[in-house]
Design a protein around this motif. Structure first.
Motif, PDB file in Angstrom:
ATOM      1  N   UNK A 110    -101.818 112.383  55.899  1.00  0.00           N
ATOM      2  CA  UNK A 110    -101.635 113.639  56.649  1.00  0.00           C
ATOM      3  C   UNK A 110    -100.168 113.886  56.955  1.00  0.00           C
ATOM      4  N   UNK A 111     -99.481 112.839  57.399  1.00  0.00           N
ATOM      5  CA  UNK A 111     -98.078 113.029  57.773  1.00  0.00           C
ATOM      6  C   UNK A 111     -97.169 113.134  56.545  1.00  0.00           C
ATOM      7  N   UNK A 112     -97.575 112.535  55.440  1.00  0.00           N
ATOM      8  CA  UNK A 112     -96.851 112.755  54.181  1.00  0.00           C
ATOM      9  C   UNK A 112     -96.954 114.227  53.777  1.00  0.00           C
ATOM     10  N   UNK A 113     -98.144 114.838  54.021  1.00  0.00           N
ATOM     11  CA  UNK A 113     -98.302 116.266  53.752  1.00  0.00           C
ATOM     12  C   UNK A 113     -97.439 117.092  54.697  1.00  0.00           C
ATOM     13  N   UNK A 114     -97.379 116.690  55.965  1.00  0.00           N
ATOM     14  CA  UNK A 114     -96.520 117.385  56.927  1.00  0.00           C
ATOM     15  C   UNK A 114     -95.073 117.376  56.444  1.00  0.00           C
ATOM     16  N   UNK A 115     -94.633 116.237  55.960  1.00  0.00           N
ATOM     17  CA  UNK A 115     -93.263 116.107  55.457  1.00  0.00           C
ATOM     18  C   UNK A 115     -93.044 117.037  54.262  1.00  0.00           C
ATOM     19  N   UNK A 116     -94.002 117.060  53.338  1.00  0.00           N
ATOM     20  CA  UNK A 116     -93.898 117.941  52.166  1.00  0.00           C
ATOM     21  C   UNK A 116     -93.871 119.405  52.588  1.00  0.00           C
ATOM     22  N   UNK A 117     -94.718 119.762  53.565  1.00  0.00           N
ATOM     23  CA  UNK A 117     -94.781 121.157  54.016  1.00  0.00           C
ATOM     24  C   UNK A 117     -93.423 121.633  54.504  1.00  0.00           C
ATOM     25  N   UNK A 118     -92.703 120.746  55.197  1.00  0.00           N
ATOM     26  CA  UNK A 118     -91.384 121.104  55.720  1.00  0.00           C
ATOM     27  C   UNK A 118     -90.342 121.079  54.612  1.00  0.00           C
ATOM     28  N   UNK A 119     -90.287 119.978  53.882  1.00  0.00           N
ATOM     29  CA  UNK A 119     -89.219 119.796  52.886  1.00  0.00           C
ATOM     30  C   UNK A 119     -89.350 120.758  51.709  1.00  0.00           C
ATOM     31  N   UNK A 120     -90.601 121.046  51.307  1.00  0.00           N
ATOM     32  CA  UNK A 120     -90.828 121.886  50.130  1.00  0.00           C
ATOM     33  C   UNK A 120     -91.212 123.317  50.500  1.00  0.00           C
TER      34      UNK A 120
END
Length: 352
Positions: A309-319
């Motif tokens: 979930x938090x890896x997705x959060x990171x992707x949502x912000x970075x990408x």
């Protein structure tokens, strides 16, 4: 150039908050700048070096994080999330997004106004086995019958947690948003009517709360579904975990380990086996092919799912991922579950 870690403030250190904090701690894309909790809970060794702040607003103003992770009780989600957006933060918020549809829509509006990311903690969206269940069900095609439940025979600390949750949210709302979200992902049709019933089976909860609930939802494409949730020491473990989708072409089901216990948090996401049944018959009227069992080996446990979930959060912000559908789906599933709660309390079906 390596990007700087995203500075995160984690509010709420219950089961989910502690797991998300561990996910941030172990992901080099994040840096925890502080934890927020009114009390000092028992934490994993990795988290014991972080300062625990008693007040969210003060910590938000002083620490100026990039991301706020909101894992508090449901009635504070909306106000905390809006405050975070107004401070220029991205937001991760545990489900349910809010305790009213108006508040959920207020949070989404605040995210859009601030131009920041909002991710809601729908843990099953990151589970490879549940993604497979949804994929196989969609292949069958509508109209669908959804049969789902998650009852928890809880005692001791787990029952104490459930009683705390029921100060603001009933089981069919708190847990139901997950499984109604799965229904909505499979059918893609709009819900048109919701019915609910519930029963208070303990004197340890408020007179206007119920620890057993059952909802029925009717969709525009003719699909129908039910979801059942009960918490407490009196709850039966017989058939406590049913995840079953039927259509005219067959069915896809989760077959649970018969030794699983209903209050084991890993049980709530593990699928064991996905069974695919096709309804096609030959000239003799017998099934053409046997049921297919897909063993879900190497499934992620609860902590690994929080990491995803938090890896997705990171992707949502970075990408700069487009989260419009993600946010709309969260409001839609909440709307259905809150309508069920309204139906429980009024004794009337609710048209959406």
């Amino acid at each position: 150039m390596t990007e700087k870690p995203i500075r995160v403030l984690v509010a709420g250190l219950g089961n989910m908050g502690r797991s998300h904090a561990l996910a941030y701690h172990n992901n080099p894309g994040f840096e925890i700048v502080g934890l927020v909790n009114r009390s000092t809970p028992e934490l994993a060794a990795e988290l014991q070096g972080y300062t625990i702040h008693p007040d969210f607003a003060t910590a938000l103003a002083e620490l100026k994080p990039d991301l706020c992770s909101i894992n508090t009780y449901s009635d504070s989600h909306a106000d905390y999330a809006v405050a975070a957006f107004e401070a220029g933060c991205d937001v991760f918020v545990e489900k349910p997004l809010a305790t009213t549809v108006a508040d959920a829509e207020r949070v989404v509006a605040a995210a859009r106004k601030a131009g920041r990311k909002l991710v809601i903690g729908y843990i099953l969206r990151h589970h490879p086995s549940w993604m497979k269940l949804i994929e196989e069900a969609r292949k069958l095609g509508p109209p669908y019958v959804f049969r789902m439940n998650l009852n928890q025979q809880s005692s001791g600390p787990t029952w104490a947690t459930h009683k705390s949750l029921m100060r603001t949210t009933s089981p069919i709302v708190d847990c139901g948003v997950h499984y109604v979200d799965v229904m909505c992902q499979i059918t893609d049709a709009r819900a048109v009517e919701v019915r609910g019933m519930g029963l208070r089976m303990s004197d340890e909860i408020a007179a206007d709360m119920y620890n057993y609930g059952h909802l029925q939802v009717l969709f525009e494409d003719g699909s129908v579904g039910w979801y059942e949730a009960g918490w407490g020491p009196m709850i039966s473990e017989t058939a406590f975990f049913v995840k079953d989708v039927m259509s005219p072409k067959g069915a896809v089901s989760i077959v649970m380990d018969p030794n699983a216990k209903s209050d084991d948090i890993d049980t709530h996401t593990k699928t064991s086996v996905i069974r695919l049944h096709t309804a096609e018959t030959g000239p003799d009227g017998k099934f053409i092919r046997p049921d297919q069992d897909m063993t879900m080996a190497g499934e992620p446990g609860h902590q690994a799912l929080c990491d995803l979930e938090q890896a997705f959060m990171l992707r949502a912000i970075r990408e700069d991922l487009n989260l419009d559908r993600h946010m709309a789906d969260a409001v839609a599933s909440l709307r259905i579950c809150l309508a069920a709660d309204e139906s429980v309390r009024t004794g009337q079906p609710v048209r959406l």
